[in-house]
Enzyme design. Sequence first.
Site, PDB file in Angstrom:
ATOM      1  N   SER A 102     -85.330   5.676   2.914  1.00 40.93           N
ATOM      2  CA  SER A 102     -85.917   4.395   2.514  1.00 40.93           C
ATOM      3  C   SER A 102     -86.793   3.814   3.630  1.00 40.93           C
ATOM      4  O   SER A 102     -87.858   3.259   3.359  1.00 40.93           O
ATOM      5  CB  SER A 102     -84.839   3.395   2.095  1.00 40.93           C
ATOM      6  OG  SER A 102     -84.092   2.995   3.206  1.00 40.93           O
ATOM      7  N   ASP A 145     -89.201  13.009   7.539  1.00 36.33           N
ATOM      8  CA  ASP A 145     -89.090  12.113   6.376  1.00 36.33           C
ATOM      9  C   ASP A 145     -90.450  11.525   5.994  1.00 36.33           C
ATOM     10  O   ASP A 145     -90.797  11.447   4.814  1.00 36.33           O
ATOM     11  CB  ASP A 145     -88.170  10.915   6.688  1.00 36.33           C
ATOM     12  CG  ASP A 145     -86.729  11.317   6.901  1.00 36.33           C
ATOM     13  OD1 ASP A 145     -86.473  12.488   7.176  1.00 36.33           O
ATOM     14  OD2 ASP A 145     -85.871  10.429   6.792  1.00 36.33           O
TER      15      ASP A 145
HETATM   16  O1  PMV Z   1     -82.576   8.904   8.649  1.00 35.19           O
HETATM   17  P1  PMV Z   1     -81.900  10.017   7.906  1.00 35.19           P
HETATM   18  O2  PMV Z   1     -80.501   9.742   7.550  1.00 35.19           O
HETATM   19  O3  PMV Z   1     -82.724  10.545   6.769  1.00 35.19           O
HETATM   20  O4  PMV Z   1     -81.796  11.265   8.959  1.00 35.19           O
HETATM   21  C1  PMV Z   1     -82.933  11.796   9.551  1.00 35.19           C
HETATM   22  C2  PMV Z   1     -82.740  13.225   9.865  1.00 35.19           C
HETATM   23  C3  PMV Z   1     -82.429  13.556  11.319  1.00 35.19           C
HETATM   24  O5  PMV Z   1     -82.685  14.957  11.448  1.00 35.19           O
HETATM   25  C4  PMV Z   1     -80.966  13.297  11.619  1.00 35.19           C
HETATM   26  C5  PMV Z   1     -83.288  12.788  12.311  1.00 35.19           C
HETATM   27  C6  PMV Z   1     -84.774  13.116  12.230  1.00 35.19           C
HETATM   28  O6  PMV Z   1     -85.541  12.309  12.758  1.00 35.19           O
HETATM   29  O7  PMV Z   1     -85.152  14.177  11.707  1.00 35.19           O
END
Ligand code: PMV
Length: 320
Positions: A102, A145
């Site tokens: 999100s 992400d």
């Molecule tokens: O923020 P989240 O819960 O989607 O986790 C991100 C994924 C990690 O590999 C833990 C951190 C990253 O920046 O890739």
Amino acid sequence: MKSTASAPGKVILLGEHFVVYGIEAVLCAIDRRITVETRTVGSGITILSGMGSARIEPGGSTDAALAPIAHIATEAVGEFGHGTGLEITVRSDIPPGVGLGSSSACCVAAAASITGVFAELSRDEILRRALEAERTVFGGASGADTAASTYGGAIRYSTAGGFDGLRVRDLELVVANSMQAHSTGEMVRIVGRFREENREEFDGLCARASELTGDALAALGRGDRAALGGAMSESQRMLEAIGVSNARLRRMTEVADRTGLGSKITGAGGGGCIIALADGPGQRRMQEDLQELGCECFTAGIDHAGLRVETAVSRGGYFI
Ligand code: PMV
């Protein structure tokens, strides 16, 4: 002037945490979105959102949840619109703080919507601004992400190689929310400590994580859900080993595995969501079982669009 943009959340199919140390991860944008609407107003920057509302004062402090939006807005006003006021409204159908991307989706939609009242920027430039904003809160964000949210679909991502879109048949996943909030920064620190104290073991896990990514990419290419599920479950055991699971998440994956093909934490762990693969009737049964544990459950498909600029902007008499 008004500009509206939306961006999808994501799940990490494989490779969270290891991606921070250079291993390739596989992600999918999912069909849940955050929408940001920006209007130009007389003066000042105001943010209205379900996470809280704030008026941004120059040099003032901002709540962490709103800080990335405030960063994008102050940069954009400084660069394009000296003195222009902005009213920024955020609407979300992605549960916050549970590993569904999100905050990244919010940064991507905000970067597109806010700059959209001043200029038309490329997706690459929106992604750059969104990641810069995200890193004001969590400096170690790998960028995985934000890339998935900007470009949509399924992607492979590494910090060194960036991202590549994957040709993937539609994939429906069960998402179950543990209803425990987590902090990505804290979980990344836990893994960092594990790595310091268990260097050899961690290096071995990284090597295996890299092989698993290869297995998952091949399984996705063949549309082999059983093989993908197997890779997801092995990934879960590795996430257990580095200390980002907990009793509740473990229980949830055990319950999902009774009727499914494989399951794992998605995102940072320590709470948040699991994802699971199931076939036909198994999927409904799995959701019922997980709901009995008190989880919020839904199915998620792949979002193929990524960032969407929802409205044309009227600038100087032209609609673009
Ligand atoms: O923020 P989240 O819960 O989607 O986790 C991100 C994924 C990690 O590999 C833990 C951190 C990253 O920046 O890739």
